[in-house]
Design an enzyme around this catalytic site. Structure first.
Site, mmCIF file in Angstrom:
data_model
loop_
_atom_site.group_PDB
_atom_site.id
_atom_site.type_symbol
_atom_site.label_atom_id
_atom_site.label_comp_id
_atom_site.label_asym_id
_atom_site.label_seq_id
_atom_site.Cartn_x
_atom_site.Cartn_y
_atom_site.Cartn_z
ATOM 1 N N GLY A 119 48.180 -4.217 -26.707
ATOM 2 C CA GLY A 119 49.191 -4.819 -25.838
ATOM 3 C C GLY A 119 50.446 -5.244 -26.569
ATOM 4 O O GLY A 119 51.227 -6.053 -26.074
ATOM 5 N N GLY A 121 52.393 -2.744 -28.307
ATOM 6 C CA GLY A 121 53.165 -1.538 -28.608
ATOM 7 C C GLY A 121 52.573 -0.675 -29.710
ATOM 8 O O GLY A 121 53.150 0.355 -30.079
ATOM 9 N N GLY A 123 49.627 1.103 -29.759
ATOM 10 C CA GLY A 123 49.095 2.384 -29.290
ATOM 11 C C GLY A 123 50.223 3.366 -29.014
ATOM 12 O O GLY A 123 50.127 4.551 -29.363
ATOM 13 N N LYS A 124 51.275 2.857 -28.428
ATOM 14 C CA LYS A 124 52.439 3.696 -28.140
ATOM 15 C C LYS A 124 53.041 4.247 -29.441
ATOM 16 O O LYS A 124 53.341 5.437 -29.547
ATOM 17 C CB LYS A 124 53.474 2.842 -27.403
ATOM 18 C CG LYS A 124 54.615 3.574 -26.791
ATOM 19 C CD LYS A 124 55.459 2.543 -26.031
ATOM 20 C CE LYS A 124 56.533 3.161 -25.203
ATOM 21 N NZ LYS A 124 57.211 2.157 -24.371
ATOM 22 N N TYR A 154 48.798 7.083 -21.156
ATOM 23 C CA TYR A 154 49.278 8.403 -21.593
ATOM 24 C C TYR A 154 50.418 8.907 -20.697
ATOM 25 O O TYR A 154 51.336 9.568 -21.185
ATOM 26 C CB TYR A 154 48.115 9.403 -21.616
ATOM 27 C CG TYR A 154 47.087 9.077 -22.685
ATOM 28 C CD1 TYR A 154 47.432 9.092 -24.028
ATOM 29 C CD2 TYR A 154 45.777 8.744 -22.359
ATOM 30 C CE1 TYR A 154 46.505 8.790 -25.013
ATOM 31 C CE2 TYR A 154 44.842 8.444 -23.334
ATOM 32 C CZ TYR A 154 45.214 8.463 -24.665
ATOM 33 O OH TYR A 154 44.305 8.164 -25.635
#
Ligand SMILES: CC(C)(COP(=O)(O)OP(=O)(O)OC[C@H]1O[C@@H](n2cnc3c(N)ncnc32)[C@H](O)[C@@H]1OP(=O)(O)O)[C@@H](O)C(=O)NCCC(=O)NCCS
Length: 174
Positions: A119, A121, A123-124, A154
């Site tokens: 939460g 950023g 993973g992005k 995704y």
């Protein structure tokens, strides 16, 4: 949250230290090294499999035989790990890998960010790094299998489900 985002979007002008296998250095060189967290990406495959298992345990994934995990990593086209560095200490906080035909297609697997870092950023940033690396190898077709609860994660990154009606199909042993 803003803190981590600013690390990723900040001027990451400083190169990774030469001795380390890290590919990207993010953070402010002027900050106090003892207290500032830095995030690194690495494409090094020689990971501590127990550390990786801990990361996967932390998100509740079923355990897999480590010898097979090792083989999967060795035979992947791209392996990206994400690390938090605090002083001299490094902690594995994210992971992903991709298999490929080395020409047209790559498939992304095992995308994971430690719950302590979700939460924010991460993973992005991890996925963007994967995509950048794959595009750098002239791979134009990037696919993945999304768990139902992360489809929108995704989608936000530009992935489409069922483009032109194409369906992913699976075969499992009985
Ligand atoms: C899925 C996962 C990698 C996302 O990592 P993360 O660091 O929490 O995600 P980020 O903080 O970078 O989120 C990026 C964006 O996606 C959104 N997002 C994150 N998780 C989401 C989810 N489960 N569903 C929908 N959107 C999601 C965020 O709101 C954010 O949106 P914004 O850009 O508009 O602010 C992480 O939650 C995880 O490791 N989950 C457990 C393992 C897993 O399910 N892996 C995927 C297997 S297919």
């Amino acid at each position: 949250m803003g803190f981590w985002k600013s690390l990723f979007s900040g001027t990451d002008a400083s190169p990774a230290p030469k001795a380390a296998p890290m590919e990207r250095y993010v953070g402010d060189e002027a900050d106090d090294r003892a207290t500032t967290n830095r995030i690194f990406f690495s494409t090094e495959r020689d990971l501590d499999l127990y550390e990786l298992e801990e990361l996967c345990d932390a998100v509740g994934w079923s355990r897999r035989p480590l010898r097979k995990v090792k083989k999967a990593i060795q035979h992947s086209f791209l392996v990206v790990s994400m690390w938090e560095q605090r002083g001299a200490q490094r902690r594995l906080i994210g992971f992903s890998r991709a298999t490929s035909d080395h020409a047209f297609n790559a498939t992304v697997w095992d995308v994971v960010v430690h719950p302590d870092f979700q939460g924010k950023g991460m993973g992005k940033a991890l996925m963007k790094y994967m995509i950048k690396k794959l595009r750098g190898e002239d791979i134009s077709n990037i696919t993945l299998f999304a768990d139902p609860q992360v489809v929108n994660f995704y989608r936000n990154l530009g992935f489409m489900s069922d483009p032109e009606g194409i369906k992913g199909m699976f075969w499992y042993p009985d």
